[in-house]
Enzyme design. Structure first.
Site, PDB file in Angstrom:
ATOM      1  N   ARG A  35     -11.550  13.362  -4.643  1.00  0.00           N
ATOM      2  CA  ARG A  35     -10.668  14.390  -5.206  1.00  0.00           C
ATOM      3  C   ARG A  35     -11.171  15.802  -4.923  1.00  0.00           C
ATOM      4  NH1 ARG A  35      -7.105  11.175  -7.737  1.00  0.00           N
ATOM      5  NH2 ARG A  35      -7.955   9.235  -8.535  1.00  0.00           N
ATOM      6  N   HIS A  67     -12.516   4.323   2.277  1.00  0.00           N
ATOM      7  CA  HIS A  67     -11.231   4.746   1.717  1.00  0.00           C
ATOM      8  C   HIS A  67     -11.161   6.264   1.841  1.00  0.00           C
ATOM      9  CE1 HIS A  67      -7.668   5.164  -0.631  1.00  0.00           C
ATOM     10  NE2 HIS A  67      -7.616   3.871  -0.905  1.00  0.00           N
ATOM     11  N   TYR A  70      -8.102  10.954  -1.555  1.00  0.00           N
ATOM     12  CA  TYR A  70      -6.762  10.905  -2.153  1.00  0.00           C
ATOM     13  C   TYR A  70      -5.977  12.200  -1.961  1.00  0.00           C
ATOM     14  CZ  TYR A  70      -7.916   6.590  -4.646  1.00  0.00           C
ATOM     15  OH  TYR A  70      -8.244   5.308  -4.960  1.00  0.00           O
ATOM     16  N   HIS A 107      -3.826   6.532   2.463  1.00  0.00           N
ATOM     17  CA  HIS A 107      -2.495   6.720   1.894  1.00  0.00           C
ATOM     18  C   HIS A 107      -1.894   7.865   2.707  1.00  0.00           C
ATOM     19  CE1 HIS A 107      -3.915   5.248  -2.383  1.00  0.00           C
ATOM     20  NE2 HIS A 107      -4.285   4.445  -1.409  1.00  0.00           N
ATOM     21  N   GLU A 143      -2.056   2.272   4.168  1.00  0.00           N
ATOM     22  CA  GLU A 143      -1.879   1.405   2.998  1.00  0.00           C
ATOM     23  C   GLU A 143      -0.435   1.477   2.492  1.00  0.00           C
ATOM     24  OE1 GLU A 143      -4.880   1.862   0.017  1.00  0.00           O
ATOM     25  OE2 GLU A 143      -3.871   0.515  -1.384  1.00  0.00           O
ATOM     26  N   ASP A 176      -1.885  -3.771  -0.160  1.00  0.00           N
ATOM     27  CA  ASP A 176      -2.347  -3.776  -1.549  1.00  0.00           C
ATOM     28  C   ASP A 176      -1.381  -4.617  -2.386  1.00  0.00           C
ATOM     29  OD1 ASP A 176      -2.569  -2.903  -4.366  1.00  0.00           O
ATOM     30  OD2 ASP A 176      -4.037  -1.481  -3.589  1.00  0.00           O
ATOM     31  N   HIS A 179       0.402  -2.626  -5.248  1.00  0.00           N
ATOM     32  CA  HIS A 179       1.440  -1.717  -4.761  1.00  0.00           C
ATOM     33  C   HIS A 179       2.659  -2.517  -4.301  1.00  0.00           C
ATOM     34  CE1 HIS A 179      -2.062   1.233  -3.653  1.00  0.00           C
ATOM     35  NE2 HIS A 179      -2.008   0.958  -4.935  1.00  0.00           N
ATOM     36  N   HIS A 213      -6.077  -5.256  -0.231  1.00  0.00           N
ATOM     37  CA  HIS A 213      -6.590  -4.824  -1.532  1.00  0.00           C
ATOM     38  C   HIS A 213      -6.037  -5.788  -2.560  1.00  0.00           C
ATOM     39  CE1 HIS A 213      -7.356  -0.308  -0.429  1.00  0.00           C
ATOM     40  NE2 HIS A 213      -8.304  -1.124  -0.010  1.00  0.00           N
ATOM     41  N   ASP A 226       1.437   2.947  -9.566  1.00  0.00           N
ATOM     42  CA  ASP A 226       0.177   2.491  -8.988  1.00  0.00           C
ATOM     43  C   ASP A 226      -0.865   2.370 -10.110  1.00  0.00           C
ATOM     44  OD1 ASP A 226      -2.297   2.379  -7.689  1.00  0.00           O
ATOM     45  OD2 ASP A 226      -1.744   3.827  -6.147  1.00  0.00           O
ATOM     46  N   HIS A 228      -3.771  -0.411 -11.305  1.00  0.00           N
ATOM     47  CA  HIS A 228      -4.455  -1.682 -11.059  1.00  0.00           C
ATOM     48  C   HIS A 228      -4.971  -2.319 -12.346  1.00  0.00           C
ATOM     49  CE1 HIS A 228      -5.547  -0.194  -6.720  1.00  0.00           C
ATOM     50  NE2 HIS A 228      -4.271  -0.111  -6.991  1.00  0.00           N
ATOM     51  N   GLU A 258     -10.128  -3.694  -6.061  1.00  0.00           N
ATOM     52  CA  GLU A 258     -10.170  -2.318  -6.597  1.00  0.00           C
ATOM     53  C   GLU A 258      -9.794  -2.383  -8.065  1.00  0.00           C
ATOM     54  OE1 GLU A 258      -7.098  -0.764  -3.973  1.00  0.00           O
ATOM     55  OE2 GLU A 258      -8.590   0.539  -3.069  1.00  0.00           O
TER      56      GLU A 258
HETATM   57 ZN    ZN Z   1      -5.398  -0.038  -2.776  1.00  0.00          ZN
END
Ligand code: ZN
Length: 287
Positions: A35, A67, A70, A107, A143, A176, A179, A213, A226, A228, A258
């Site tokens: 981030r 990864h 974001y 993403h 993804e 994923d 998702h 994922h 989204d 998890h 994740e």
């Molecule tokens: Zn994911």
């Protein structure tokens, strides 16, 4: 290969220890704060360490993916954010290549309601530029997304349009399960699970599947959110996850958890449960 997203706080070497502690033989990490824009390049020492561990398969380590941050939005109409996104993607790919990672999970971003068409040129040129500027074999895995707020990749067709336009062998997909479910795709029966993989094969080609994922969901089918959940504790449930993950075409594809665990990410028992679910699905399928 069952892996987990693990913390690399304190250096990527820490990630290796963290993965071993939860019984994972595949690793996903952030190579920089997810981030923040500020890039943290992997040191030569860290890179050498990781490549050595991978080559020796120390503690059974079979591979890793990075990864991406974001913050990256290759569909942004804001010139500053778009430029920063392009740089961040290149930095992430460079770090991944240095560590010997198979790919960078990305993403793509969000068109914020304007539609994929309006942002296609920027997305495709950014991906091509990143792949061109970093030498090596590391891929970019796009993804699939839950679809919230115009996030790109809500279905296989959107991913295929981008991949076809890029036209590189170094671009693949990270699928994923949360998702997928949140985007409205059910796999509660073996037949439904088979239909999902058949669709993937028809639209994208199963060879494009770089990693999975594996996550349960806090939110409902088609919620577009989204969120998890630990395996077996969410609205997808152990049975459906087992149906999908035991599909023979997923054999040999790295599976990465994740899941939240007790708020610190996947635990040893989550990794064990993942192995168990896949085994049970295979038995039901008579494999
Ligand atoms: Zn994911």
């Amino acid at each position: 290969m069952i892996g987990g997203h693990v913390s690399a706080a304190g250096g990527v070497m820490k990630a290796f220890e963290n993965a071993h502690a939860i019984g994972a033989n595949f690793i996903q990490i952030f190579s920089q704060s997810p981030r923040a824009w500020k890039s943290q390049m992997v040191s030569d020492e860290e890179a050498a360490y990781f490549k050595r561990e991978l080559a020796n398969q120390t503690n059974g380590l079979k591979g890793l993916v990075i990864h991406a941050s974001y913050l990256i939005n290759l569909a942004s109409s804001d010139r500053d954010i778009f430029a920063k996104s392009q740089h961040a993607l290149i930095d992430n790919l460079e770090s991944a290549e240095k560590l010997g990672a198979r790919g960078v999970v990305l993403h793509v971003g969000s068109h914020k309601g304007s539609g994929l068409e309006s942002s296609m040129d920027g997305i495709v040129s950014s991906l091509l530029r990143a792949l061109k500027s970093v030498d090596g074999s590391c891929e970019i895995f796009l993804e699939n997304t839950a679809g919230q707020g115009g996030s790109i990749g809500v279905n296989f067709e959107e991913l295929a349009r981008i991949i076809d336009a890029v036209g590189s062998s170094k671009i693949g997909v990270c699928l994923d399960t949360q998702h997928l479910f949140a985007s409205g795709v059910s796999y509660s029966t073996i037949e439904e699970a088979d239909a999902v993989i058949q669709q993937f094969s028809m639209i994208l080609g199963i060879g494009r599947l770089g990693c999975v994922h594996l996550n349960d969901s806090k939110t409902a089918l088609g919620s577009l959110r989204d969120r998890h959940e630990n395996l077996g504790e969410g609205l997808i449930g152990a049975n459906a996850l087992s149906n999908l993950m035991s599909h023979p075409d997923l054999n040999g594809v790295p599976v990465i958890l994740e899941t939240p665990g007790d708020s610190k990410g996947p635990r040893k028992r989550d990794v064990e449960l993942a192995r168990k679910l896949i085994g049970e699905g295979r038995s039901r399928r008579g494999l």
